[in-house]
Motif scaffolding. Structure first.
Motif, PDB file in Angstrom:
ATOM      1  N   GLN A   1       0.832  -1.208   0.000  1.00  0.00           N
ATOM      2  CA  GLN A   1       0.000   0.000   0.000  1.00  0.00           C
ATOM      3  C   GLN A   1       0.867   1.258   0.000  1.00  0.00           C
ATOM      4  O   GLN A   1       0.519   2.260  -0.634  1.00  0.00           O
ATOM      5  CB  GLN A   1      -0.924  -0.001   1.219  1.00  0.00           C
ATOM      6  CG  GLN A   1      -2.033  -1.035   1.174  1.00  0.00           C
ATOM      7  CD  GLN A   1      -2.832  -1.076   2.471  1.00  0.00           C
ATOM      8  OE1 GLN A   1      -2.282  -0.863   3.559  1.00  0.00           O
ATOM      9  NE2 GLN A   1      -4.127  -1.342   2.362  1.00  0.00           N
ATOM     10  N   GLN A   2       2.001   1.199   0.702  1.00  0.00           N
ATOM     11  CA  GLN A   2       2.899   2.350   0.724  1.00  0.00           C
ATOM     12  C   GLN A   2       3.433   2.645  -0.675  1.00  0.00           C
ATOM     13  O   GLN A   2       3.493   3.804  -1.088  1.00  0.00           O
ATOM     14  CB  GLN A   2       4.068   2.085   1.682  1.00  0.00           C
ATOM     15  CG  GLN A   2       3.684   2.131   3.145  1.00  0.00           C
ATOM     16  CD  GLN A   2       4.893   1.929   4.058  1.00  0.00           C
ATOM     17  OE1 GLN A   2       6.043   2.043   3.626  1.00  0.00           O
ATOM     18  NE2 GLN A   2       4.638   1.610   5.322  1.00  0.00           N
ATOM     19  N   ILE A   3       3.831   1.598  -1.394  1.00  0.00           N
ATOM     20  CA  ILE A   3       4.361   1.800  -2.744  1.00  0.00           C
ATOM     21  C   ILE A   3       3.295   2.405  -3.651  1.00  0.00           C
ATOM     22  O   ILE A   3       3.552   3.369  -4.392  1.00  0.00           O
ATOM     23  CB  ILE A   3       4.870   0.458  -3.323  1.00  0.00           C
ATOM     24  CG1 ILE A   3       6.093  -0.035  -2.524  1.00  0.00           C
ATOM     25  CG2 ILE A   3       5.206   0.602  -4.798  1.00  0.00           C
ATOM     26  CD1 ILE A   3       6.570  -1.410  -2.934  1.00  0.00           C
ATOM     27  N   GLU A   4       2.099   1.871  -3.589  1.00  0.00           N
ATOM     28  CA  GLU A   4       1.013   2.394  -4.411  1.00  0.00           C
ATOM     29  C   GLU A   4       0.698   3.852  -4.064  1.00  0.00           C
ATOM     30  O   GLU A   4       0.513   4.694  -4.949  1.00  0.00           O
ATOM     31  CB  GLU A   4      -0.237   1.538  -4.223  1.00  0.00           C
ATOM     32  CG  GLU A   4      -1.414   1.969  -5.090  1.00  0.00           C
ATOM     33  CD  GLU A   4      -2.643   1.102  -4.867  1.00  0.00           C
ATOM     34  OE1 GLU A   4      -3.694   1.418  -5.465  1.00  0.00           O
ATOM     35  OE2 GLU A   4      -2.558   0.127  -4.087  1.00  0.00           O
ATOM     36  N   ALA A   5       0.669   4.143  -2.760  1.00  0.00           N
ATOM     37  CA  ALA A   5       0.374   5.509  -2.330  1.00  0.00           C
ATOM     38  C   ALA A   5       1.471   6.466  -2.760  1.00  0.00           C
ATOM     39  O   ALA A   5       1.190   7.610  -3.179  1.00  0.00           O
ATOM     40  CB  ALA A   5       0.197   5.549  -0.813  1.00  0.00           C
ATOM     41  N   CYS A   6       2.725   6.048  -2.670  1.00  0.00           N
ATOM     42  CA  CYS A   6       3.840   6.914  -3.075  1.00  0.00           C
ATOM     43  C   CYS A   6       3.781   7.243  -4.563  1.00  0.00           C
ATOM     44  O   CYS A   6       4.006   8.395  -4.958  1.00  0.00           O
ATOM     45  CB  CYS A   6       5.176   6.253  -2.732  1.00  0.00           C
ATOM     46  SG  CYS A   6       5.607   6.339  -0.985  1.00  0.00           S
ATOM     47  N   PHE A   7       3.490   6.246  -5.391  1.00  0.00           N
ATOM     48  CA  PHE A   7       3.365   6.506  -6.830  1.00  0.00           C
ATOM     49  C   PHE A   7       2.244   7.516  -7.100  1.00  0.00           C
ATOM     50  O   PHE A   7       2.376   8.412  -7.949  1.00  0.00           O
ATOM     51  CB  PHE A   7       3.105   5.203  -7.590  1.00  0.00           C
ATOM     52  CG  PHE A   7       4.353   4.448  -7.942  1.00  0.00           C
ATOM     53  CD1 PHE A   7       5.276   4.980  -8.827  1.00  0.00           C
ATOM     54  CD2 PHE A   7       4.609   3.203  -7.387  1.00  0.00           C
ATOM     55  CE1 PHE A   7       6.429   4.291  -9.157  1.00  0.00           C
ATOM     56  CE2 PHE A   7       5.764   2.498  -7.709  1.00  0.00           C
ATOM     57  CZ  PHE A   7       6.683   3.050  -8.594  1.00  0.00           C
ATOM     58  N   GLN A   8       1.137   7.382  -6.377  1.00  0.00           N
ATOM     59  CA  GLN A   8       0.027   8.301  -6.563  1.00  0.00           C
ATOM     60  C   GLN A   8       0.397   9.715  -6.124  1.00  0.00           C
ATOM     61  O   GLN A   8       0.090  10.700  -6.812  1.00  0.00           O
ATOM     62  CB  GLN A   8      -1.188   7.809  -5.773  1.00  0.00           C
ATOM     63  CG  GLN A   8      -2.416   8.705  -5.875  1.00  0.00           C
ATOM     64  CD  GLN A   8      -2.938   8.829  -7.301  1.00  0.00           C
ATOM     65  OE1 GLN A   8      -2.913   7.867  -8.069  1.00  0.00           O
ATOM     66  NE2 GLN A   8      -3.405  10.030  -7.657  1.00  0.00           N
TER      67      GLN A   8
END
Length: 503
Positions: free
Chosen positions: A317-324
């Motif tokens: 979830q952190q990776i996805e949130a960072c990309f966003q």
């Protein structure tokens, strides 16, 4: 301020010449026949305050009427004397004790209006009433007085600003009593369903908020941010339609900046970043470059809120949130590029240029070198106010991007600036976000010129605060942060007392 028995009722010109006046209006016949300008029949007005603990010593602000009646020709003077009498009679002027006649008289609309006019003429530049981003402060005299909250709050703000300008502690102290009454009147207005939706009530809340920022009566920032929170709640309750035109729109423009700064302080988003609030209030009014920069800043609190929530997410979830978050930052950066390009394309002359600094170095004792021997001069005040905020937003944005990149790819700072980082585009010149901080510093001297009065500190403060918060935890920027803090102290001395209690 009241008639005195036995005194001449003639016009001011005839009284000065010590000749009989026929008292015709609007101009007496004696003045007309002698080709003189009739000075009219309005007498000087006196605002009186009592020094605490004193019996006869007063400080008062005297307004002498001009023949033209122009607000800019009203010339106040601060006077201190041991005995104040009218025209040599033994009748002393009344003090402003509670329930005294002169205290009640001050609250009359005409006298309050005069003090606010003097505040506008001497504490704010005249161009503020003509610029595309016209300040809400001019509404203190333009809005119909429907509530006592607006009248009392406006006078409280004016008295505090004038008292500070002329170093008159008695007037500043008196403004505090008005501020207290303004709070009471505002609460009554908010309890009234009709008045709560009125522009005058929102203007009163704005005036009290600015009073907290300037006078800081409780020696802390809590009161100011409490007003900011109240402003946001009131604007949201009024709805978008109340802010699409006229005074409502003008007030909304004034609310946005303190509302966004409040959200940044609390790392929480607000309705100001919603698409509807970013677009619908401008259905009848085109956005200025400054407004578009504020649009970009309005999205920052929501991004910061998501950043602070990252540790509570799972690794995926952190990776996805960072990309966003990175994608949102690049969109804002592109918008800032468009605003800057439009400003450049809209003028054949340069927006700003370097000149030698005329001010002594603004640095803490441990950093005495002059960091900025050259500063910027701008095409005009509005250009300067727009660019200093744009550069400050870029410091916040670019430093945030670098942190997000480093968080996802710890060795990304070792790569060439023009090389992509994994699936992410290259940061390029955005790594050098401190250069934008230098631009902010080099803009301060221009905006803090005496001719800009209180408008300069109001425009400089948000940019300085944003840059300090962006750099203070970054290594290698201690000298710049010290310079920025010294600049904030100068702004405080110019009239924004709340800065003494800022972080």
């Amino acid at each position: 301020m009241v008639g005195v028995a036995g005194k001449s009722k003639g016009c001011n010109t005839c009284r000065a010449r010590k000749v009989a006046c026929d008292q015709q209006k609007p101009a007496c016949a004696r003045c007309t026949r002698s080709n003189r300008v009739c000075g009219g029949y309005e007498r000087s007005r006196v605002f009186v305050t009592v020094q605490p603990g004193a019996k006869k010593k007063h400080v008062y602000l005297k307004y002498s009427p001009s023949p033209s009646g122009s607000p800019t020709e009203v010339s106040p003077r601060a006077v201190e004397t041991s005995t104040l009498t009218l025209g040599g009679d033994d009748q002393a002027l009344c003090s402003f004790r509670e329930r005294a006649p002169a205290y009640t008289l001050l609250q009359r609309h005409h006298e309050s209006h005069n003090l606010v006019l003097y505040f506008l003429a001497n504490c704010l530049p005249p161009d503020w009433s003509k610029s595309p981003s016209k300040s809400w402060i001019t509404l203190l005299t333009e809005l119909p007085i429907k509530t006592q909250a607006l009248e009392v709050s406006g006078v409280a703000l004016a008295a505090a600003a004038v008292g500070h300008k002329f170093n008159d502690p008695a007037l500043v102290r008196y403004s505090h009593s008005l501020y207290t009454r303004g709070l009471q009147q505002l609460q009554r207005a908010l309890w009234n369903r009709r008045l709560a939706q009125d522009d005058a009530t929102l203007a009163a809340c704005m005036a009290l908020s600015l009073y907290e920022a300037t006078a800081c009566p409780n020696a802390g920032s809590e009161g100011y941010f409490g007003h900011c929170q109240g402003l946001l709640a009131l604007v949201e309750a009024r709805g978008i339609e109340a802010h699409c035109s006229g005074p409502g729109h003008q007030l909304f423009l004034g609310v946005r900046m303190p509302g966004i700064i409040y959200a940044l302080e609390n790392h929480s988003s607000s309705f100001l970043s919603d698409a509807a609030w970013l677009n619908q209030p401008w259905g009848q009014t085109p956005k200025t470059p400054f407004t578009q920069v504020v649009d970009c800043l309005a999205q920052a609190p929501g991004i910061l809120q998501q950043v602070f929530l990252l540790p509570s997410l799972s690794p995926d979830q952190q990776i996805e949130a960072c990309f966003q978050l990175i994608a949102e930052c690049w969109q804002i950066d592109a918008k800032l590029d468009m605003v800057y390009a439009a400003m450049q394309g809209g003028s054949s002359d340069p927006l700003y240029w370097p000149v030698a600094s005329k001010s002594p170095p603004q640095a803490a004792p441990e950093h005495t070198e002059n960091l900025f021997p050259f500063v910027f001069h701008f095409a005009d005040f509005e250009t300067a106010a727009t660019l200093i905020l744009l550069w400050a937003v870029r410091v916040l944005l670019w430093s945030g991007l670098c942190n997000l990149y480093d968080g996802m790819f710890p060795n990304s700072c070792m790569l060439p600036a023009d090389e992509s980082v994994g699936p992410l585009r290259a940061l390029g010149h955005r790594r050098e976000y401190v250069s934008m901080a230098y631009h902010v510093c080099q803009s301060v001297e221009y905006l803090m010129q005496d001719e800009f009065l209180l408008a300069g500190p109001l425009s400089v403060t948000p940019a300085l605060g944003i840059v300090i918060d962006s750099l203070r935890y970054q290594p290698g920027h201690a000298a710049v942060v010290a310079w920025l803090r010294a600049a904030l102290d100068l702004v405080r001395q110019k009239g924004l007392g709340v800065l003494e209690h800022s972080r």
